[in-house]
Write an enzyme that holds these catalytic residues in place. Structure first.
Site, PDB file in Angstrom:
ATOM      1  CG  HIS A  48      -1.623   1.264   1.506  1.00  0.00           C
ATOM      2  ND1 HIS A  48      -2.483   1.908   0.636  1.00  0.00           N
ATOM      3  CD2 HIS A  48      -1.516   2.063   2.591  1.00  0.00           C
ATOM      4  CE1 HIS A  48      -2.879   3.038   1.192  1.00  0.00           C
ATOM      5  NE2 HIS A  48      -2.298   3.164   2.372  1.00  0.00           N
ATOM      6  CG  HIS A  72       0.969   6.885   4.196  1.00  0.00           C
ATOM      7  ND1 HIS A  72       1.305   6.101   3.125  1.00  0.00           N
ATOM      8  CD2 HIS A  72      -0.281   6.507   4.560  1.00  0.00           C
ATOM      9  CE1 HIS A  72       0.302   5.283   2.828  1.00  0.00           C
ATOM     10  NE2 HIS A  72      -0.681   5.508   3.689  1.00  0.00           N
ATOM     11  CD  GLU A  76      -3.537   5.509  11.496  1.00  0.00           C
ATOM     12  OE1 GLU A  76      -3.228   5.690  10.308  1.00  0.00           O
ATOM     13  OE2 GLU A  76      -4.681   5.241  11.876  1.00  0.00           O
ATOM     14  CG  ASP A  77      -1.579   1.368  10.545  1.00  0.00           C
ATOM     15  OD1 ASP A  77      -2.334   1.832  11.413  1.00  0.00           O
ATOM     16  OD2 ASP A  77      -1.839   1.367   9.335  1.00  0.00           O
ATOM     17  CG  ASP A 139      -3.706   6.874   2.621  1.00  0.00           C
ATOM     18  OD1 ASP A 139      -3.492   5.668   2.382  1.00  0.00           O
ATOM     19  OD2 ASP A 139      -4.211   7.290   3.687  1.00  0.00           O
ATOM     20  CG  ASP A 259     -24.468  18.441 -23.019  1.00  0.00           C
ATOM     21  OD1 ASP A 259     -25.312  17.704 -22.488  1.00  0.00           O
ATOM     22  OD2 ASP A 259     -24.182  19.569 -22.608  1.00  0.00           O
TER      23      ASP A 259
HETATM   24 MN    MN Z   1      -2.588   4.572   4.136  1.00  0.00          MN
END
Ligand code: MN
Length: 715
Positions: A48, A72, A76-77, A139, A259
């Site tokens: 990812h 990134h 956080e993870d 992301d 259109d």
């Molecule tokens: Mn992410």
């Protein structure tokens, strides 16, 4: 998945000076940190961030951005810290990753999308570095591309959020390409039937041979060439989502939408744009109200182009966009195009205009660093956005406090607010709120707006509400006080005190009600004697009047003013901003040992340590606060209360007030508790600096022959 060397090559293709070593290290770092974590697709998680970095190379971003893209999700993870990122990849990358981690936390707080507008502003306000927002969008784009791997219930929520928040954000900063892709994926997810049927019809039209796009393109191309204009012409069907939006807006069926094809004529410069427009309009019938000139009047996001609708080649109604190559690049890539543009062309971008808010900055910026510095998204830096416990967003001016927040939620919440939890912790009411704070207001029916609050609130709503309350409250106090003064005076003179008597003299005092008279007496605008004489014309005042008059009782007005303008209470150990008051039972003074009691609804009450009323709280140790006087507590005046027995003889009250005055005290209230032939018992409030000051006054009084007993009043 993009391989390590492929990614590096991509970056180097547009930025030969890119930090190859750092890119390689970041790639490996992300891979190692995410380790065995898996995506919903079953792919290793690190695929990812690698794909996100790949998307960022399409925006031609600098290596700091690519590295931050790779990292990134690490903070956080995984167990990675911002400090670790900083030591390995430098301050800039660390700041961007930190910004992204904060955004991720904010996202989790948002409960509903009704407030998408506020949420978008919050994201903009929080993305101080424009690269934070660009990576956030990359992301989201990758998450949308892999959306079909998620569970259905999660998919709908993410798709809705994308339509409400991220697609408009992409548009806001001019990234048309990203916006369209986000919208198409979300549309297919949320309105599968509509999406599929539009796609099927488009396919059907193509199969019917009515795919006349190539024919129209070559005709338009020829029209330009015939007139000596160098242009590239392209054409496309509109995207399913934009067709669907149009069907909704115009409440039209697919067949009624003529259109569904749009063509683009791209030329070298602005002058040629208008030449091309002239050719189109002279050859084909213009469709009324479809002409828009976004070159002379760009959209707020900086978008520039000419739009027109004509009955074009093949007698088909089409939309034509006319723009320069530069405008096109910017329309598709938005701020990222500016970034790349600035990187490549350095100082040459002087005649370049962009997002309106950044226009001047851009024109003055002369190098990429300066550009970056100045593009910090400051359009919402005058606002903060905070969450309610339910996840609703409240937008407030910068420097707002929990009290402002409370009033923004509802006046009744503001009026009854006693405290606030910010991100789960009890914090002072004067705390300045930050973007993304979750604020829970604690309320009590017993609470009223405090004049203290006026010093720190910033919103008009809060200010007005507090002033309104204080005005009404003061009047109430004046009325009570005025009534007391009059009753006592009339009684003292053995005259009947009746409201009837007052009604008759309303006009004398320009009063509309008895309360008006009370208020005027209480405020000191009219004396009690004025009223008494009006009610009993010709009444001869007793000797006592002179004495009473000679006592300098400051008007209530003065006392209130002092409270309002005084410095915050100088007490240590209090939670700043918390409502606090001195207990009426013991009137603590600097020098007294004191404790605070957390009351229900009225903040902290300050008592002397030996106050009898503390017994009530003996079994509730959690309500006791250890507090002490601050260094310069005696610079404020405090009220001490004395119980005094005074000889009932002419001049004794005058003697009392003289003694107090000579010792620099100030009698602020005086109450005759009991009166016999031989003595008065009085409760006297005296403004003093501290305990020693009051003790001096007590000593002076004890020495006087008119005072038979004096002590501090404890009850
Ligand atoms: Mn992410």
């Amino acid at each position: 998945m993009l391989r390590q060397y492929e990614l590096v090559d991509l970056v180097k293709s547009y930025d030969p000076d890119a930090d190859e070593d750092a890119l390689n290290r970041a790639y490996v770092f992300a891979m190692k940190k995410h380790g065995a974590q898996l995506r919903a697709s079953g792919d290793p998680y690190y695929s990812h961030p690698v794909e996100v970095a790949g998307i960022l190379t399409k925006f031609k971003l600098d290596s700091s951005s690519i590295i931050a893209g790779l990292l990134h999700d690490t903070v956080e993870d995984t167990d990675t810290t911002v400090e670790e990122v900083k030591s390995l990849f430098g301050e800039q990358v660390a700041q961007i990753v930190d910004g992204l981690t904060k955004l991720a936390m904010i996202e989790q707080k948002s409960a509903n999308n009704k407030q998408a507008e506020n949420f978008r502003k919050l994201l903009l306000a929080m993305s101080e570095d424009i690269r934070v927002l660009l990576i956030k969008l990359a992301d989201r784009l990758h998450n949308m591309r892999t959306l079909h791997f998620c569970k259905p219930e999660k998919r709908a929520r993410i798709a809705r959020e994308t339509l409400d928040i991220y697609a408009p954000l992409a548009e806001r900063i001019g990234m048309q390409e990203v916006k369209s892709e986000l919208e198409e994926i979300a549309f297919a997810e949320l309105h599968k039937d509509a999406h599929d049927s539009i796609v099927a019809r488009l396919n059907f039209l193509r199969e019917q041979g009515s795919n006349i796009v190539p024919k129209i393109i070559s005709q338009l191309q020829k029209d330009m060439e015939d007139n000596g204009i160098k242009a590239s012409v392209s054409g496309r069907e509109k995207t399913p989502y934009s067709i669907w939006r149009k069907m909704q807006q115009k409440n039209a069926s697919f067949e009624q939408l003529s259109d569904i094809m749009a063509f683009r004529i791209t030329v070298d410069d602005i002058a040629t744009c208008y030449q091309a427009l002239g050719i189109v309009h002279s050859k084909y019938h213009m469709v009324p109200r479809r002409f828009k000139d976004y070159i002379s009047t760009p959209k707020p996001n900086g978008y520039k182009s000419i739009h027109t609708g004509v009955i074009g080649p093949e007698n088909t109604r089409i939309e034509i966009q006319i723009r320069t190559y530069e405008m096109h690049e910017i329309a598709e890539k938005g701020v990222a195009a500016h970034w790349a543009y600035k990187q490549g062309q350095k100082a040459e971008g002087k005649n370049f205009r962009w997002i309106r808010e950044l226009l001047e900055i851009l024109e003055q910026a002369s190098n990429p660093e300066e550009f970056l510095e100045n593009t910090k998204l400051e359009m919402y830096n005058d606002q903060v956005f905070c969450f309610t416990p339910k996840g609703d967003l409240i937008g407030l001016p910068v420097n707002s406090t929990p009290v402002d927040f409370a009033y923004a939620v509802h006046s009744s919440v503001g009026d009854s607010c006693v405290g606030a939890k910010i991100n789960g912790e009890i914090r002072p009411l004067r705390t300045v709120l930050q973007n993304g704070d979750q604020v829970e207001i604690l309320t009590s029916k017993a609470q009223h707006p405090s004049t203290e609050w006026e010093r720190f609130v910033v919103t008009g709503k809060a200010k007005a509400a507090i002033r309104r309350y204080v005005r009404a409250y003061k009047r109430e106090q004046f009325i009570t006080l005025g009534q007391e003064i009059l009753e006592r005076l009339f009684k003292g003179e053995n005259l009947e005190f009746s409201e009837k008597g007052l009604v008759n003299v309303l006009q004398n005092f320009e009063a509309e009600s008895i309360d008006d008279i009370y208020a005027k007496v209480g405020e000191g605008l009219v004396t009690g004697w004025d009223v008494l004489k009006a009610v009993y014309p010709g009444y001869k005042q007793s000797k006592l009047e002179k004495v009473v008059k000679s006592i300098k009782v400051p008007s209530f007005k003065k006392v209130i003013k002092k409270e309002r303008k005084g410095e915050p209470l100088k007490i240590k150990g209090l939670i700043p901003g918390m409502a606090v008051h001195f207990a009426g039972c013991c009137h603590p003074l600097p020098g007294d040992r004191i404790v605070g009691i957390v009351t229900t609804g009225k903040g902290v009450a300050v008592h002397t340590i030996d106050c009898k009323s503390l017994e009530k709280y003996a079994d509730e140790p959690e309500r006791w606060l250890d507090i002490a006087w601050g260094e310069d507590a005696e610079s404020d005046m405090h009220t001490g209360r004395l119980k005094i027995m005074l000889s009932n003889e002419p001049g004794s009250l005058g003697e009392l007030s003289n003694l107090v005055a000579r010792n620099n005290g100030n009698i602020s209230n005086l109450n005759i508790v009991y009166r016999t032939v031989s003595y008065f018992e009085l409760l006297v409030d005296i403004e003093v600096k501290d305990l020693k000051h009051l003790t001096d006054i007590i000593a002076a009084l004890k020495a006087s022959k008119v005072v038979s007993y004096v002590s501090r009043a404890t009850q």
